[in-house]
Design a protein around this motif. Sequence first.
Motif, PDB file in Angstrom:
ATOM      1  N   ALA A 144       0.821  -1.208   0.000  1.00  0.00           N
ATOM      2  CA  ALA A 144       0.000   0.000   0.000  1.00  0.00           C
ATOM      3  C   ALA A 144       0.856   1.260   0.000  1.00  0.00           C
ATOM      4  O   ALA A 144       0.411   2.316  -0.465  1.00  0.00           O
ATOM      5  N   ALA A 145       2.085   1.164   0.531  1.00  0.00           N
ATOM      6  CA  ALA A 145       2.980   2.330   0.576  1.00  0.00           C
ATOM      7  C   ALA A 145       4.016   2.304  -0.533  1.00  0.00           C
ATOM      8  O   ALA A 145       4.963   3.092  -0.519  1.00  0.00           O
ATOM      9  N   ASN A 146       3.846   1.416  -1.521  1.00  0.00           N
ATOM     10  CA  ASN A 146       4.839   1.276  -2.585  1.00  0.00           C
ATOM     11  C   ASN A 146       4.772   2.467  -3.541  1.00  0.00           C
ATOM     12  O   ASN A 146       3.690   2.838  -4.021  1.00  0.00           O
ATOM     13  N   SER A 147       5.912   3.069  -3.825  1.00  0.00           N
ATOM     14  CA  SER A 147       5.958   4.187  -4.770  1.00  0.00           C
ATOM     15  C   SER A 147       5.840   3.723  -6.217  1.00  0.00           C
ATOM     16  O   SER A 147       5.551   4.519  -7.102  1.00  0.00           O
ATOM     17  N   ARG A 148       6.086   2.438  -6.500  1.00  0.00           N
ATOM     18  CA  ARG A 148       5.877   1.821  -7.808  1.00  0.00           C
ATOM     19  C   ARG A 148       6.611   2.586  -8.910  1.00  0.00           C
ATOM     20  O   ARG A 148       6.026   3.016  -9.916  1.00  0.00           O
ATOM     21  N   ALA A 149       7.905   2.748  -8.711  1.00  0.00           N
ATOM     22  CA  ALA A 149       8.698   3.442  -9.724  1.00  0.00           C
ATOM     23  C   ALA A 149       8.735   2.657 -11.032  1.00  0.00           C
ATOM     24  O   ALA A 149       8.750   3.243 -12.121  1.00  0.00           O
ATOM     25  N   ALA A 150       8.739   1.318 -10.944  1.00  0.00           N
ATOM     26  CA  ALA A 150       8.796   0.507 -12.168  1.00  0.00           C
ATOM     27  C   ALA A 150       7.517   0.619 -12.989  1.00  0.00           C
ATOM     28  O   ALA A 150       7.525   0.312 -14.182  1.00  0.00           O
ATOM     29  N   GLU A 151       6.419   1.063 -12.362  1.00  0.00           N
ATOM     30  CA  GLU A 151       5.169   1.202 -13.108  1.00  0.00           C
ATOM     31  C   GLU A 151       5.275   2.318 -14.144  1.00  0.00           C
ATOM     32  O   GLU A 151       4.649   2.256 -15.206  1.00  0.00           O
ATOM     33  N   ALA A 152       6.062   3.355 -13.846  1.00  0.00           N
ATOM     34  CA  ALA A 152       6.232   4.447 -14.802  1.00  0.00           C
ATOM     35  C   ALA A 152       6.892   3.951 -16.080  1.00  0.00           C
ATOM     36  O   ALA A 152       6.518   4.352 -17.191  1.00  0.00           O
ATOM     37  N   GLU A 153       7.873   3.062 -15.954  1.00  0.00           N
ATOM     38  CA  GLU A 153       8.532   2.496 -17.133  1.00  0.00           C
ATOM     39  C   GLU A 153       7.560   1.633 -17.930  1.00  0.00           C
ATOM     40  O   GLU A 153       7.577   1.646 -19.168  1.00  0.00           O
ATOM     41  N   ASP A 224      10.307  -8.169  -4.929  1.00  0.00           N
ATOM     42  CA  ASP A 224      11.492  -7.801  -4.152  1.00  0.00           C
ATOM     43  C   ASP A 224      11.112  -6.959  -2.933  1.00  0.00           C
ATOM     44  O   ASP A 224      11.692  -7.116  -1.855  1.00  0.00           O
ATOM     45  N   ARG A 225      10.165  -6.063  -3.115  1.00  0.00           N
ATOM     46  CA  ARG A 225       9.745  -5.211  -1.996  1.00  0.00           C
ATOM     47  C   ARG A 225       9.100  -6.044  -0.882  1.00  0.00           C
ATOM     48  O   ARG A 225       9.395  -5.865   0.293  1.00  0.00           O
ATOM     49  N   VAL A 226       8.217  -6.960  -1.268  1.00  0.00           N
ATOM     50  CA  VAL A 226       7.567  -7.810  -0.259  1.00  0.00           C
ATOM     51  C   VAL A 226       8.599  -8.697   0.429  1.00  0.00           C
ATOM     52  O   VAL A 226       8.553  -8.887   1.652  1.00  0.00           O
ATOM     53  N   TYR A 227       9.547  -9.224  -0.344  1.00  0.00           N
ATOM     54  CA  TYR A 227      10.584 -10.073   0.266  1.00  0.00           C
ATOM     55  C   TYR A 227      11.429  -9.274   1.255  1.00  0.00           C
ATOM     56  O   TYR A 227      11.741  -9.768   2.354  1.00  0.00           O
ATOM     57  N   ALA A 228      11.821  -8.054   0.883  1.00  0.00           N
ATOM     58  CA  ALA A 228      12.621  -7.232   1.788  1.00  0.00           C
ATOM     59  C   ALA A 228      11.864  -6.953   3.084  1.00  0.00           C
ATOM     60  O   ALA A 228      12.445  -6.989   4.179  1.00  0.00           O
ATOM     61  N   LEU A 302      11.156  -1.613   8.897  1.00  0.00           N
ATOM     62  CA  LEU A 302       9.928  -2.147   8.314  1.00  0.00           C
ATOM     63  C   LEU A 302       8.804  -1.114   8.369  1.00  0.00           C
ATOM     64  O   LEU A 302       8.052  -0.936   7.396  1.00  0.00           O
ATOM     65  N   ASN A 303       8.668  -0.424   9.492  1.00  0.00           N
ATOM     66  CA  ASN A 303       7.633   0.602   9.614  1.00  0.00           C
ATOM     67  C   ASN A 303       7.867   1.760   8.650  1.00  0.00           C
ATOM     68  O   ASN A 303       6.914   2.415   8.206  1.00  0.00           O
ATOM     69  N   ALA A 304       9.143   2.015   8.325  1.00  0.00           N
ATOM     70  CA  ALA A 304       9.453   3.108   7.409  1.00  0.00           C
ATOM     71  C   ALA A 304       8.974   2.816   5.991  1.00  0.00           C
ATOM     72  O   ALA A 304       8.743   3.747   5.215  1.00  0.00           O
ATOM     73  N   MET A 305       8.822   1.549   5.628  1.00  0.00           N
ATOM     74  CA  MET A 305       8.403   1.200   4.274  1.00  0.00           C
ATOM     75  C   MET A 305       6.974   0.679   4.215  1.00  0.00           C
ATOM     76  O   MET A 305       6.541   0.169   3.173  1.00  0.00           O
ATOM     77  N   SER A 306       6.217   0.802   5.300  1.00  0.00           N
ATOM     78  CA  SER A 306       4.841   0.321   5.336  1.00  0.00           C
ATOM     79  C   SER A 306       3.877   1.478   5.526  1.00  0.00           C
ATOM     80  O   SER A 306       4.261   2.577   5.943  1.00  0.00           O
ATOM     81  N   LEU A 307       2.611   1.215   5.224  1.00  0.00           N
ATOM     82  CA  LEU A 307       1.593   2.242   5.332  1.00  0.00           C
ATOM     83  C   LEU A 307       1.228   2.531   6.777  1.00  0.00           C
ATOM     84  O   LEU A 307       0.902   3.667   7.122  1.00  0.00           O
ATOM     85  N   LYS A 308       1.288   1.520   7.627  1.00  0.00           N
ATOM     86  CA  LYS A 308       0.959   1.696   9.037  1.00  0.00           C
ATOM     87  C   LYS A 308       1.948   0.898   9.871  1.00  0.00           C
ATOM     88  O   LYS A 308       2.589  -0.033   9.373  1.00  0.00           O
ATOM     89  N   PRO A 309       2.100   1.223  11.161  1.00  0.00           N
ATOM     90  CA  PRO A 309       3.060   0.498  12.005  1.00  0.00           C
ATOM     91  C   PRO A 309       2.717  -0.986  12.093  1.00  0.00           C
ATOM     92  O   PRO A 309       1.551  -1.378  12.151  1.00  0.00           O
TER      93      PRO A 309
END
Length: 497
Positions: A144-153, A224-228, A302-309
């Motif tokens: 939910a907090a993914n910036s999805r940079a690869a989607e622009a490409e 990769d994001r989910v795995y990280a 983990l909290n820094a890359m998620s939508l909620k704690p």
Amino acid sequence: MGHSTSRRAVMRMVLAGTTAVSLTGCMGNEASRGVFSGERPVLSENVKTTGRFAEGVQAGRDGEEATPIFGFLKRKLKGETATRDASNIAVGENLTGAIVKPQPALAGGTGGKEGSYLIDTLLRRQAVLDASSPYGKVAGSVLAANSRAAEAELRSAKLRAEAASKNWLPTIGPALTLSSLGEVIASMVIDQVLFDNGRKKAERSFAKSDVEVAAVALAQDTNDRVYAALDLYITAEKGRAQAEAGSRAADRLGEFAWVMDQRVRGGVSNPADLQIVKQKLAEAENQRNSDLETARTAIAELNAMSLKPLSDVRGLAPIGNSKVAKPLSILKAEAERDRDIAEATINRAGFLPGISAKGTLQKGGATGGISVGAPNGFGFGTKASLKAIEATKEAAARRVSQASEDQSRKMRRLEQNLISLKRQQAQGQGLLSSANENLSLFDRQYKAGQRPVMDVVRVYETKVATERDQIGLKYQIALVELQIAHLMGALVDGEDI
């Protein structure tokens, strides 16, 4: 004179028709409409918005289908409720309409008229994570907090594919010519390719494969994001579990230290033994604090890359079978192979003669003709260039085999590592049971006065080390199972990419 007038009239008709076809093609499809709009339309009673696009319609009568304002917009029935994308709702905004889920980034195919089996396969992929499990909660929050940079490409590749899908149409453009007398002559030039040795078709194939490569790259980026995130979560869980065991060990060693202190005060035990116990207590407390710090660091990241704690999420979860779908690395290699082969076909067509028709309309009249030629011309190195292009096709096919071999090698390594860890866990469980029995025996002998305190402390230290190793093995097994699912690209549903 009449023949010249007739020819100019025919040329004007051709130009007008070609211009109309080109303008119609430029309107695009749902892959590109609305891309260049500066802002979204305001929600009102006669506007319906989905995850990406807005539709303006006129109200119909008696429940009949409404007449669309623009031909490419979908129709809706009278009384249909306006909807909004949840990602476009401001904080505190009150809406009476329903909220719809945004369209997946992979939807829409390649942007052109042709479909894509590879993209359809990606959309049908099922994740091995249960959405209600701790893993599913972590994955959902970070997505939910993914910036999805690869989607622009991917979006850019779809637009290029849409443009390439119309490359069979004539090209029209103005031309300015400066004559030898200093006069500027304006004209309209139309160029239509009649035969190009498959160049235009290869350009469309290249654009389609480029979209597929970008789609697989987006799927890999999401996995990769989910795995990280899950790697951080398992690291935090491991640190918290080992810290809990360390706290129990510190409490028990504190009891031993108190007993030794009392015995030293009474002159029964050696002060050196008290120092050893205190040293072991300090080491246990330091190890516990280190585990807690590791857990806090992982949770903070983990909290820094998620939508909620996610601090309250606890526990591990089983991972389903991830060997059903084809690995993403192989899918990407196949898409890159098709793209390289299309590029080689384009390059080959540049060395072969083609036929094109060109017409020019200017003030003095209309002219036209047919030209034959090779874009790259012919030279002494043409034969070697053609052989190099064929070698490029063969290399592209071999890269797929290499990707399959690398995938298989990594999978075998992870599978053997998993087997080894499970064997160590089974053996360690027996060692832990034996350590608990020894501790219980030494504790009874100590209470009966048959064993000194230091013997019990040493046995307890062995038990604590074995227990810590068992905890570590549990989470190492979970991490290897996660790595297998990640290698297969099965951590995210296709519709969530």
